[in-house]
Design a protein around this motif. Structure first.
Motif, PDB file in Angstrom:
ATOM      1  N   TYR A  26       0.828  -1.201   0.000  1.00  0.00           N
ATOM      2  CA  TYR A  26       0.000   0.000   0.000  1.00  0.00           C
ATOM      3  C   TYR A  26       0.866   1.257   0.000  1.00  0.00           C
ATOM      4  CZ  TYR A  26      -4.180  -2.766   1.156  1.00  0.00           C
ATOM      5  OH  TYR A  26      -5.224  -3.652   1.141  1.00  0.00           O
ATOM      6  N   GLY A  27       1.894   1.255   0.832  1.00  0.00           N
ATOM      7  CA  GLY A  27       2.746   2.442   0.912  1.00  0.00           C
ATOM      8  C   GLY A  27       3.461   2.742  -0.385  1.00  0.00           C
ATOM      9  N   GLN A  28       3.927   1.706  -1.078  1.00  0.00           N
ATOM     10  CA  GLN A  28       4.678   1.912  -2.313  1.00  0.00           C
ATOM     11  C   GLN A  28       3.786   2.393  -3.453  1.00  0.00           C
ATOM     12  OE1 GLN A  28       7.194  -1.362  -3.219  1.00  0.00           O
ATOM     13  NE2 GLN A  28       8.240  -0.338  -4.907  1.00  0.00           N
ATOM     14  N   HIS A  29       2.498   2.034  -3.424  1.00  0.00           N
ATOM     15  CA  HIS A  29       1.591   2.398  -4.518  1.00  0.00           C
ATOM     16  C   HIS A  29       0.531   3.416  -4.074  1.00  0.00           C
ATOM     17  CE1 HIS A  29       3.256  -0.740  -7.100  1.00  0.00           C
ATOM     18  NE2 HIS A  29       3.197  -1.554  -6.055  1.00  0.00           N
ATOM     19  N   LEU A  30       0.865   4.177  -3.034  1.00  0.00           N
ATOM     20  CA  LEU A  30      -0.103   5.130  -2.503  1.00  0.00           C
ATOM     21  C   LEU A  30      -0.488   6.190  -3.521  1.00  0.00           C
ATOM     22  CD1 LEU A  30      -1.608   5.921   0.137  1.00  0.00           C
ATOM     23  CD2 LEU A  30       0.286   7.475   0.602  1.00  0.00           C
ATOM     24  N   ASN A  31       0.493   6.686  -4.274  1.00  0.00           N
ATOM     25  CA  ASN A  31       0.191   7.706  -5.287  1.00  0.00           C
ATOM     26  C   ASN A  31      -0.772   7.181  -6.337  1.00  0.00           C
ATOM     27  OD1 ASN A  31       1.350  10.182  -4.715  1.00  0.00           O
ATOM     28  ND2 ASN A  31       3.383   9.514  -5.344  1.00  0.00           N
ATOM     29  N   ARG A  32      -0.521   5.951  -6.774  1.00  0.00           N
ATOM     30  CA  ARG A  32      -1.331   5.385  -7.852  1.00  0.00           C
ATOM     31  C   ARG A  32      -2.767   5.131  -7.384  1.00  0.00           C
ATOM     32  NH1 ARG A  32       1.800   0.705  -9.983  1.00  0.00           N
ATOM     33  NH2 ARG A  32       3.079   2.418 -10.755  1.00  0.00           N
TER      34      ARG A  32
ATOM     35  N   ALA B 120       4.211  10.729 -11.697  1.00  0.00           N
ATOM     36  CA  ALA B 120       5.205  10.433 -12.720  1.00  0.00           C
ATOM     37  C   ALA B 120       6.454   9.789 -12.141  1.00  0.00           C
ATOM     38  CB  ALA B 120       5.598  11.728 -13.451  1.00  0.00           C
ATOM     39  N   HIS B 121       6.686  10.033 -10.853  1.00  0.00           N
ATOM     40  CA  HIS B 121       7.864   9.462 -10.213  1.00  0.00           C
ATOM     41  C   HIS B 121       7.537   8.190  -9.457  1.00  0.00           C
ATOM     42  CE1 HIS B 121      10.332  12.976 -11.142  1.00  0.00           C
ATOM     43  NE2 HIS B 121       9.294  13.707 -10.809  1.00  0.00           N
ATOM     44  N   GLN B 122       6.310   7.684  -9.599  1.00  0.00           N
ATOM     45  CA  GLN B 122       5.912   6.478  -8.877  1.00  0.00           C
ATOM     46  C   GLN B 122       6.850   5.331  -9.212  1.00  0.00           C
ATOM     47  OE1 GLN B 122       3.398   6.090  -6.674  1.00  0.00           O
ATOM     48  NE2 GLN B 122       4.179   4.040  -6.321  1.00  0.00           N
ATOM     49  N   GLY B 123       7.289   4.620  -8.163  1.00  0.00           N
ATOM     50  CA  GLY B 123       8.154   3.472  -8.361  1.00  0.00           C
ATOM     51  C   GLY B 123       9.628   3.801  -8.321  1.00  0.00           C
ATOM     52  N   THR B 124      10.017   5.109  -8.213  1.00  0.00           N
ATOM     53  CA  THR B 124      11.428   5.444  -8.160  1.00  0.00           C
ATOM     54  C   THR B 124      12.029   5.118  -6.812  1.00  0.00           C
ATOM     55  OG1 THR B 124      10.912   7.721  -7.486  1.00  0.00           O
ATOM     56  CG2 THR B 124      11.099   7.277  -9.838  1.00  0.00           C
ATOM     57  N   SER B 125      11.215   4.978  -5.783  1.00  0.00           N
ATOM     58  CA  SER B 125      11.698   4.636  -4.451  1.00  0.00           C
ATOM     59  C   SER B 125      11.023   3.353  -3.999  1.00  0.00           C
ATOM     60  CB  SER B 125      11.389   5.764  -3.468  1.00  0.00           C
ATOM     61  OG  SER B 125      11.959   6.988  -3.901  1.00  0.00           O
ATOM     62  N   SER B 126      11.714   2.613  -3.149  1.00  0.00           N
ATOM     63  CA  SER B 126      11.153   1.381  -2.638  1.00  0.00           C
ATOM     64  C   SER B 126      11.481   1.260  -1.170  1.00  0.00           C
ATOM     65  CB  SER B 126      11.690   0.180  -3.409  1.00  0.00           C
ATOM     66  OG  SER B 126      13.063  -0.025  -3.100  1.00  0.00           O
ATOM     67  N   LEU B 127      10.805   0.327  -0.510  1.00  0.00           N
ATOM     68  CA  LEU B 127      11.022   0.123   0.918  1.00  0.00           C
ATOM     69  C   LEU B 127      12.448  -0.326   1.199  1.00  0.00           C
ATOM     70  CD1 LEU B 127       9.414   0.267   3.556  1.00  0.00           C
ATOM     71  CD2 LEU B 127       8.958  -2.168   3.311  1.00  0.00           C
ATOM     72  N   LEU B 128      13.031  -1.127   0.319  1.00  0.00           N
ATOM     73  CA  LEU B 128      14.404  -1.584   0.532  1.00  0.00           C
ATOM     74  C   LEU B 128      15.380  -0.420   0.484  1.00  0.00           C
ATOM     75  CD1 LEU B 128      14.509  -4.913  -1.533  1.00  0.00           C
ATOM     76  CD2 LEU B 128      14.406  -4.636   0.954  1.00  0.00           C
TER      77      LEU B 128
ATOM     78  N   GLY C 130       4.048   7.857   1.918  1.00  0.00           N
ATOM     79  CA  GLY C 130       3.424   6.542   1.814  1.00  0.00           C
ATOM     80  C   GLY C 130       4.383   5.425   2.165  1.00  0.00           C
ATOM     81  N   LEU C 131       5.636   5.545   1.715  1.00  0.00           N
ATOM     82  CA  LEU C 131       6.632   4.524   2.040  1.00  0.00           C
ATOM     83  C   LEU C 131       6.850   4.416   3.549  1.00  0.00           C
ATOM     84  CD1 LEU C 131       9.417   5.009  -0.667  1.00  0.00           C
ATOM     85  CD2 LEU C 131       8.028   2.980  -0.291  1.00  0.00           C
ATOM     86  N   ILE C 132       7.003   5.558   4.219  1.00  0.00           N
ATOM     87  CA  ILE C 132       7.268   5.545   5.659  1.00  0.00           C
ATOM     88  C   ILE C 132       6.022   5.086   6.420  1.00  0.00           C
ATOM     89  CG2 ILE C 132       7.955   6.933   7.635  1.00  0.00           C
ATOM     90  CD1 ILE C 132      10.144   6.384   5.543  1.00  0.00           C
ATOM     91  N   SER C 133       4.844   5.462   5.943  1.00  0.00           N
ATOM     92  CA  SER C 133       3.614   5.000   6.588  1.00  0.00           C
ATOM     93  C   SER C 133       3.489   3.484   6.488  1.00  0.00           C
ATOM     94  CB  SER C 133       2.396   5.665   5.936  1.00  0.00           C
ATOM     95  OG  SER C 133       2.464   7.070   6.055  1.00  0.00           O
ATOM     96  N   GLY C 134       3.755   2.952   5.299  1.00  0.00           N
ATOM     97  CA  GLY C 134       3.715   1.509   5.136  1.00  0.00           C
ATOM     98  C   GLY C 134       4.758   0.810   5.984  1.00  0.00           C
ATOM     99  N   LEU C 135       5.946   1.415   6.090  1.00  0.00           N
ATOM    100  CA  LEU C 135       6.997   0.849   6.933  1.00  0.00           C
ATOM    101  C   LEU C 135       6.555   0.793   8.395  1.00  0.00           C
ATOM    102  CD1 LEU C 135       9.983  -0.050   7.378  1.00  0.00           C
ATOM    103  CD2 LEU C 135      10.535   2.381   7.646  1.00  0.00           C
TER     104      LEU C 135
END
Length: 511
Positions: free
Chosen positions: A67-73, A203-211, A355-360
């Motif tokens: 969810y956090g990684q795809h929050l924008n989408r 447009a930048h979706q997917g450029t960052s990941s939890l890892l 979104g990434l930090i929230s999911g983390l």
């Protein structure tokens, strides 16, 4: 403690979040006092209905990073409302399980409904934390802690409300009433909550990941802090009741009150720690204080084997108060610390990172909540409660030592100087009104060509919370992360990742 000056929109958002958090927490916790009895009447064993509770946290742990990684989408508002509707629907369906008389269909449906409910709860929490960071950029810790207060109160009130409604109207009544209330709160949020339409960020979706986030040592330590904190909570949920019942022969009413002590302390003090993190103290120092308080709390609740006195009820209560203070300090500080640290290390200050930090946060909390009861039951049966508490003490001591070493020896990342598109245009045009740090500097042909894409990105990106321009993102080929190993020189306090000051042949100074 001065109240922050929020806008009308922010106050309305805070109220809506508070109501939704409170009702959601009640729905996910109200079945604790009576579901085991109902399951046993269908022929289920403790192992089976215990896993019905445990699978909830396991699913939250697995799906929250997605969810956090795809929050924008997906859109934070859609994810928030969909999560509330899902939890409300599952609460009502869970209330119909008493009509299933066969053992295995009852357990199978319990698992299915609980899994779907966990997916909705993870969506709700991940979206809410991200929207907090977006709507309250200057008071993230304070608002996060305030909403955690509502959620904590819901978890405390949930079993009490569930038990009372069960006595009043039977198994279905608490689920039907609270599920319907949650539905109403979802309708309210659908109309009141602001939308976050950010096509530029998508447009930048997917450029960052939890890892990538977890490769940052400070964020990894924050995640470890969340895990050990939620482990301590789950540990007491599984073993405090039999320990107190066997040691002090307490009545069920008094046992229920004992569970309110640490949860109530957490709910009341979380906003204070949020205020500290926002205005006074580094979050990692608050994390260290939280570890000390949890270690002290578990040492008193046992009491620890190295303390030469027998269990006393007053000492146990003192330990639970210390535990409540500790979990408030750690949970609030960890979210704030992870968000700030990731941005300091070059992640964009936008909804994708939130979104990434929230999911983390949601995922790691669920992992600890799954580990805590599992280890607690095994240790309680093998070595007893007093020695079992040393598991939580050791975990917190380890995290405290690592965070302390990090604070003492880690180098803080270089601060960024934000350069707007107008400043850059003034700087390269040679205007007499250009900023002082760009006066006398002009790019040659190669610099102008290299800067062109950066200029476009800066000109199209809106101001405010999105001020970190595209060139500062973690994976951008013009960014500091890529240039750190390429020999690029950083001139003064201004980072080369912003494209405003180039080096080694890219700048010519006017004599």
């Amino acid at each position: 403690m001065k109240l922050p000056s929020f806008t009308k929109r922010q106050w309305l958002t805070l109220v809506v979040f508070g109501v939704a958090d409170f009702c959601n927490a009640i729905c996910v916790s109200l079945q604790a006092p009576f579901y085991p009895h109902e399951a046993e009447s269908k022929g289920a064993k403790a192992t089976e209905y215990g896993l019905v509770f445990g699978v909830f946290e396991l699913v939250v742990f697995l799906v929250s990073p997605l969810y956090g990684q795809h929050l924008n989408r997906l859109g934070p508002k859609f994810l928030f409302n969909a999560g509330i509707f899902t939890v409300g629907t599952c609460a009502i369906l869970f209330g119909l399980l008493d009509r299933v008389n066969e053992h295995y269909p009852f357990i199978a449906l319990s698992f299915l409904i609980r899994i779907v409910e966990a997916m909705g709860n993870a969506a709700f929490l991940t979206a809410s934390f991200a929207m907090i960071a977006k709507e309250f950029p200057d008071n993230v810790a304070t608002t996060f802690a305030s909403l955690e207060t509502f959620f904590g109160l819901g978890l405390i009130v949930g079993p009490t409300v569930g038990g009372a409604l069960y006595e009043l109207g039977g198994y279905t009544t608490p689920f039907a009433i609270m599920g319907s209330i949650l539905f109403l709160s979802a309708v309210m949020t659908a109309f009141v909550l602001p939308s976050h339409d950010q096509a530029d960020e998508i447009a930048h979706q997917g450029t960052s990941s939890l890892l990538q986030v977890l490769r940052i040592p400070g964020v990894l330590l924050a995640a470890a802090s969340i895990i050990v904190t939620s482990t301590s909570i789950g540990f007491l949920q599984a073993t405090l009741e039999p320990h107190l019942r066997r040691t002090f022969n307490l009545s069920p009413v008094v046992l229920g009150v004992m569970f309110v002590v640490n949860g109530g302390t957490y709910a009341l003090t979380a906003p204070c720690f949020g205020w500290l993190c926002d205005s006074k103290v580094r979050p990692k120092l608050v994390t260290i204080a939280g570890c000390v308080l949890i270690i002290l709390g578990f040492s008193l609740v046992g009491p620890a084997p190295f303390l030469a006195f027998e269990p006393e009820l007053s000492v146990v209560i003192t330990g639970l108060v210390c535990h409540g203070l500790g979990i408030a300090a750690q949970l609030v500080a960890s979210f704030t610390d992870a968000l700030r640290t990731s941005i300091d290390y070059g992640f964009p200050n936008n909804l994708e990172t939130y979104g990434l930090i929230s999911g983390l946060w949601t995922s790691t909390f669920a992992l600890g909540a799954f580990i805590g009861p599992s280890m607690a039951g095994i240790l309680f049966d093998t070595v007893g409660f007093r020695h079992a508490t040393m598991f939580v003490v050791a975990l917190n001591a380890l995290v405290m030592a690592l965070v302390l070493l990090f604070v003492l020896f880690a180098r803080r990342p270089r601060s960024f100087k934000e350069v707007s598109a107008d400043e850059y245009l003034l700087g390269v045009s040679g205007s007499s009104d250009q900023p002082e740090f760009l006066q006398g500097v002009r790019p040659n042909g190669r610099a102008a060509a290299a800067a062109a894409p950066v200029l476009v990105a800066a000109a199209e990106r809106p101001p405010g919370a999105n001020g970190y321009i595209a060139a500062s993102s973690y994976k951008n080929r013009h960014g500091m992360w890529r240039r750190r190993d390429s020999g690029t020189v950083v001139i003064g306090p201004y980072s080369a990742s912003y494209g405003s000051l180039e080096s080694r042949g890219f700048l010519e100074t006017v004599a």
